[in-house]
Structures are given as structure tokens and as C-alpha cells.
Design an enzyme around this catalytic site. Structure first.
Site, PDB file in Angstrom:
ATOM      1  N   ARG A   1     -10.457   0.434  19.115  1.00 16.55           N
ATOM      2  CA  ARG A   1      -9.078  -0.023  19.083  1.00 16.55           C
ATOM      3  C   ARG A   1      -9.017  -1.558  19.118  1.00 16.55           C
ATOM      4  NH1 ARG A   1      -4.517   3.401  20.015  1.00 16.55           N
ATOM      5  NH2 ARG A   1      -5.749   5.261  20.307  1.00 16.55           N
TER       6      ARG A   1
ATOM      7  N   GLY B   1       0.853  -1.192   0.000  1.00 16.85           N
ATOM      8  CA  GLY B   1       0.000   0.000   0.000  1.00 16.85           C
ATOM      9  C   GLY B   1       0.884   1.235   0.000  1.00 16.85           C
ATOM     10  N   ASN B   2       0.384   2.298   0.618  1.00 20.15           N
ATOM     11  CA  ASN B   2       1.142   3.556   0.586  1.00 20.15           C
ATOM     12  C   ASN B   2       2.545   3.418   1.170  1.00 20.15           C
ATOM     13  OD1 ASN B   2      -0.760   5.125  -0.679  1.00 20.15           O
ATOM     14  ND2 ASN B   2      -1.786   5.696   1.225  1.00 20.15           N
ATOM     15  N   VAL B   3       2.627   2.847   2.373  1.00 18.09           N
ATOM     16  CA  VAL B   3       3.955   2.743   3.000  1.00 18.09           C
ATOM     17  C   VAL B   3       4.801   1.723   2.244  1.00 18.09           C
ATOM     18  CG1 VAL B   3       5.233   2.192   5.103  1.00 18.09           C
ATOM     19  CG2 VAL B   3       3.069   3.420   5.280  1.00 18.09           C
ATOM     20  N   GLY B   4       4.218   0.564   1.954  1.00 19.56           N
ATOM     21  CA  GLY B   4       4.975  -0.517   1.321  1.00 19.56           C
ATOM     22  C   GLY B   4       5.581  -0.114  -0.016  1.00 19.56           C
TER      23      GLY B   4
ATOM     24  N   HIS C   1       4.566   4.097  20.401  1.00 22.05           N
ATOM     25  CA  HIS C   1       4.225   4.951  19.264  1.00 22.05           C
ATOM     26  C   HIS C   1       2.771   5.391  19.425  1.00 22.05           C
ATOM     27  CE1 HIS C   1       4.328   6.527  15.259  1.00 22.05           C
ATOM     28  NE2 HIS C   1       3.483   5.646  14.762  1.00 22.05           N
TER      29      HIS C   1
ATOM     30  N   ASN D   1       0.104  -0.886  12.451  1.00 18.73           N
ATOM     31  CA  ASN D   1      -0.271  -0.270  13.734  1.00 18.73           C
ATOM     32  C   ASN D   1      -1.342  -1.062  14.469  1.00 18.73           C
ATOM     33  OD1 ASN D   1       1.225   2.025  14.389  1.00 18.73           O
ATOM     34  ND2 ASN D   1       0.222   3.194  12.757  1.00 18.73           N
TER      35      ASN D   1
HETATM   36  N1  APR Z   1      -2.225  -9.898   3.125  1.00 15.33           N
HETATM   37  C1  APR Z   1      -1.401  -9.063   2.453  1.00 15.33           C
HETATM   38  N2  APR Z   1      -1.612  -7.742   2.312  1.00 15.33           N
HETATM   39  C2  APR Z   1      -2.725  -7.243   2.898  1.00 15.33           C
HETATM   40  C3  APR Z   1      -3.623  -8.058   3.631  1.00 15.33           C
HETATM   41  C4  APR Z   1      -3.336  -9.440   3.728  1.00 15.33           C
HETATM   42  N3  APR Z   1      -4.141 -10.285   4.379  1.00 15.33           N
HETATM   43  N4  APR Z   1      -4.627  -7.254   4.092  1.00 15.33           N
HETATM   44  C5  APR Z   1      -4.363  -6.008   3.686  1.00 15.33           C
HETATM   45  N5  APR Z   1      -3.212  -5.993   2.946  1.00 15.33           N
HETATM   46  C6  APR Z   1      -2.603  -4.863   2.256  1.00 15.33           C
HETATM   47  C7  APR Z   1      -3.645  -3.945   1.626  1.00 15.33           C
HETATM   48  O1  APR Z   1      -4.147  -4.495   0.416  1.00 15.33           O
HETATM   49  C8  APR Z   1      -2.836  -2.665   1.416  1.00 15.33           C
HETATM   50  O2  APR Z   1      -2.252  -2.590   0.130  1.00 15.33           O
HETATM   51  O3  APR Z   1      -1.910  -4.006   3.152  1.00 15.33           O
HETATM   52  C9  APR Z   1      -1.752  -2.748   2.486  1.00 15.33           C
HETATM   53  C10 APR Z   1      -1.862  -1.632   3.513  1.00 15.33           C
HETATM   54  O4  APR Z   1      -1.636  -0.459   2.829  1.00 15.33           O
HETATM   55  P1  APR Z   1      -2.450   0.902   3.125  1.00 15.33           P
HETATM   56  O5  APR Z   1      -3.867   0.585   3.398  1.00 15.33           O
HETATM   57  O6  APR Z   1      -2.116   1.850   2.015  1.00 15.33           O
HETATM   58  O7  APR Z   1      -1.827   1.388   4.496  1.00 15.33           O
HETATM   59  P2  APR Z   1      -0.474   2.182   4.714  1.00 15.33           P
HETATM   60  O8  APR Z   1      -0.741   3.625   4.741  1.00 15.33           O
HETATM   61  O9  APR Z   1       0.563   1.649   3.792  1.00 15.33           O
HETATM   62  O10 APR Z   1      -0.130   1.748   6.193  1.00 15.33           O
HETATM   63  C11 APR Z   1       0.264   0.431   6.481  1.00 15.33           C
HETATM   64  O11 APR Z   1       1.315   1.043   8.517  1.00 15.33           O
HETATM   65  O12 APR Z   1       1.356   3.101   9.537  1.00 15.33           O
HETATM   66  C12 APR Z   1       0.786   1.834   9.535  1.00 15.33           C
HETATM   67  O13 APR Z   1      -1.413   2.167  10.430  1.00 15.33           O
HETATM   68  C13 APR Z   1      -0.699   1.916   9.280  1.00 15.33           C
HETATM   69  O14 APR Z   1      -1.154  -0.366   9.745  1.00 15.33           O
HETATM   70  C14 APR Z   1      -0.983   0.564   8.707  1.00 15.33           C
HETATM   71  C15 APR Z   1       0.325   0.226   7.976  1.00 15.33           C
END
Ligand code: APR
Length: 329
Positions: free
Chosen positions: A106, A15-18, A193, A138
Site C-alpha cells: 500500500r 483510462g477506463n474511468v476517465g 472508501h 485510489n
Molecule cells: N499524468 C497523466 N496521466 C497519467 C499519469 C500521469 N503522470 N500516469 C498515469 N496516467 C494515466 C494512465 O496513462 C491511464 O490512462 O492514468 C490513467 C489511469 O487509467 P487506468 O489505469 O485505466 O485506471 P482506471 O481504472 O481508470 O482507474 C483510475 O481510479 O478507481 C481508481 O484505483 C483506481 O487510481 C485508479 C483510478
């Protein structure tokens, strides 16, 4: 030819972080990247965004003339398929998870994200038993605890990212206030955090000049508050949580490990028992030495009595969440 191979960084949750972890790690030439994420369904159409992102990143590397391989793998949400290519990973970053949505407690969030970890962790055990694992999901201290407990890896190979990010925010706000480069601001944040994180004022300085000599108590308080709610400030502006600085914080950890840099960073780590920090059976943000074996050593930083009180409060708050999480384990 030597047997040298590029390091492999796997990121679960693109996702965004990854995706930014991937892009920054590639730009820094840290190794090959493998991304793992679930498919996205829209009506009867199934998209595989992770494969598209990997292709896009690979093409970016061609333009930049950087040699590295990027691959994307679609996995099933229950973790039952798609993870074979975790094999050989040196680092596995977990960002998979849900953010907290309105109306969600939560506890609901904990339950949901723990179920995701339960799907992912057996695959890391099976395919990447020698990897060093960095947790981003988180609430990160608790998720690091859960990952550590489920994974059963040596303590030093599991850690959560938070302190570097909170410290980067803290240094940014100090640099704004003083009009100096953040490079010359040495300041960091320990503890959980969350709202109870502990910026270490007594050890903060600008090129050796104590922060307390440069700013008034009121100004420092203002900066501390902004740091504590630094994540919330961005959510309020963007409607979603931050990703550039969080991703860079993860990449700093990866870099320190892969280059065996022995840098000292606050990271969330599992502590069985530590008298100096007065903690037991918890994951919480503590300064550690990062090198090829993971977090190699806890660094004991003398803190003021007031900071120690805040620290104890922060640890208590993480403990409460860990206790709730244990119910879902
Ligand atoms: N298996 C693999 N990937 C998954 C699964 C799963 N079962 N469930 C969700 N995902 C993926 C989503 O498809 C998404 O692409 O995890 C990714 C999460 O990305 P975002 O929703 O964009 O979240 P992001 O902003 O990247 O944050 C990721 O970091 O800061 C923390 O609270 C935040 O827990 C969150 C994490």
C-alpha cells in the site's frame, strides 16, 4: 447573444474511468470535455491514445447530434508539458494513477500515486485556479487529502468520489434482494472508501419503509458485506477495477455542481474540525450538499450508536493511511 458558454470539464487520466466520465458527461450534455493523458511507448513507436479517444468521442457526438467539443492532449508524465489547455476548466477530474499490482505494498502505491499528483497539481493551480477538483485516484480519501494540501484551494472546491459509488452498489444489492427498483431504495454509505466503509442501515429505507422492517439481520449483513467488497468482486471477475459505475458517480457529482442542483451525496471532503462527526484534519466520506460552489455544506445525519462505532473505526483507518502519505508530501 448572451455570453453563455458551454462548461468545460477536464479529465486528467483518460483510462477506463476517465474515458467513461467523458462519454457519460457528453451524453448528458454537461459541457465540453478535454482529456489529458501520457503517451504510450511500444518499442520505438509512440502512441497518443488520448487524442484518438477524443476523436472517437467527437465522432460519436456527430452521430448523436450532440453539440459539444472534445479534445485530447498528450502530457508528459512529470507534468512539465501539455497542460496549458486546462485553462478555463470549470471542473477538473483526476483519475491519473496506478492500480495496485501484485507484490506492491500500500505504501508503494501511495508513493507512486502521490508523485503523479505532484506532477499534476501545479498545473491545475497555474491554469485552472478557479476549477472545482474531483479526485478519483485510489486510495481516494488519502489522495483527496494530498490533492487538497498540495493545491491550496478553498476547501469546498476539492472533493473525492467514493460514497456515491459505494451507495450505488449498496442500493443495487438491496434492490436485487427485494425485487424493487433501485430508484425507490434510499440508502447510502459514509466513511472511508475501503473495507471499513459504513453503510447507514438505520437510515436506509424503501419508499419510506425502514430496511430493518423488510429484511432480516442476516440478510442485511450479507448485503453489507457484498457492498464492502463490491469493488473486489468486480476485480476478481474482470482482472481490473470497475469503471462504468465509478464514472457515473463522478458524473453525478459534476451534474450536481454544474446545474447547482444542491443534491446531497456522500463525498470525501476535507474537514478541518467537526464535532458532530468527531473528525479533525482528514478527508473522509460525509454527506454534503453539492452546488455551484462545490461541496457547500456538511449534512449531519443522525446515526445509531453501532454505526457511530463503525464510523470511528473507519476514520481511524483513513487516518493511518493519511499519516503514511504525509511522509511522501
Ligand atoms: N499524468 C497523466 N496521466 C497519467 C499519469 C500521469 N503522470 N500516469 C498515469 N496516467 C494515466 C494512465 O496513462 C491511464 O490512462 O492514468 C490513467 C489511469 O487509467 P487506468 O489505469 O485505466 O485506471 P482506471 O481504472 O481508470 O482507474 C483510475 O481510479 O478507481 C481508481 O484505483 C483506481 O487510481 C485508479 C483510478
Amino acid at each position: 447573444m448572451s455570453k453563455h458558454r458551454r462548461k468545460t470539464i477536464s479529465v486528467i487520466g483518460a483510462g477506463n474511468v476517465g474515458e467513461h466520465v467523458a462519454s457519460l458527461a457528453l451524453l448528458k450534455g454537461l459541457g465540453d470535455v478535454r482529456l489529458f493523458d501520457i503517451p504510450r511507448k511500444e518499442g520505438d513507436k509512440v502512441f497518443e491514445p488520448v487524442k484518438g479517444k477524443a476523436l472517437d468521442l467527437q465522432q460519436m457526438l456527430s452521430a448523436l447530434e450532440i453539440d459539444a467539443k472534445v479534445e485530447g492532449f498528450t502530457v508528459s508524465p512529470d507534468g512539465k508539458s501539455g497542460y496549458e489547455t486546462l485553462e478555463g476548466s470549470d471542473i477538473v477530474v483526476i483519475t491519473a494513477g496506478f492500480p495496485r499490482r501484485p507484490g506492491m505494498s500500500r505504501e508503494d502505491l501511495l508513493d507512486k500515486n502521490i508523485q503523479i499528483l505532484k506532477a499534476i497539481v501545479p498545473n491545475i493551480q497555474k491554469y485552472a485556479p478557479n476549477a472545482i477538483v474531483i479526485v478519483v485516484t485510489n486510495p481516494v480519501d488519502t489522495m483527496t487529502y494530498v490533492t487538497y494540501k498540495l493545491l491550496n484551494f478553498p476547501t469546498k472546491r476539492v472533493m473525492g468520489m467514493a460514497g456515491i459509488l459505494d451507495s450505488a452498489r449498496f442500493r443495487t444489492f438491496i434492490s436485487y434482494k427485494l425485487g424493487v427498483s433501485p430508484k425507490d431504495v434510499h440508502a447510502y454509505v459514509i466513511g472511508g472508501h475501503g473495507d471499513e466503509m459504513v453503510p447507514i442501515i438505520s437510515r436506509s429505507n424503501v419508499k419510506g419503509i425502514p430496511l430493518e422492517n423488510l429484511l432480516s439481520e442476516e440478510e442485511i449483513k450479507e448485503i453489507v458485506e457484498r457492498t464492502k467488497f463490491g469493488g473486489g468482486e468486480i476485480v476478481a471477475l474482470m482482472g481490473t477495477s470497475a469503471y462504468y459505475a465509478p464514472a457515473m458517480a463522478v458524473v453525478e457529482m459534476i451534474e450536481s455542481i454544474l446545474l447547482d442542483a444542491k443534491r446531497i451525496h456522500p463525498c470525501s471532503v476535507y474537514v478541518e474540525k467537526n464535532g458532530f462527526y468527531e473528525v479533525e484534519d482528514i478527508c473522509v466520506g460525509i454527506p454534503v450538499l453539492l452546488g455551484k460552489d462545490g461541496w457547500e455544506k456538511i449534512i449531519e445525519v443522525p446515526i445509531s450508536e453501532e454505526e457511530r462505532q463503525q464510523w470511528r473505526k473507519s476514520v481511524e483507518s483513513v487516518k493511518r493511511t493519511v499519516e503514511i502519505a504525509k511522509k511522501f508530501l
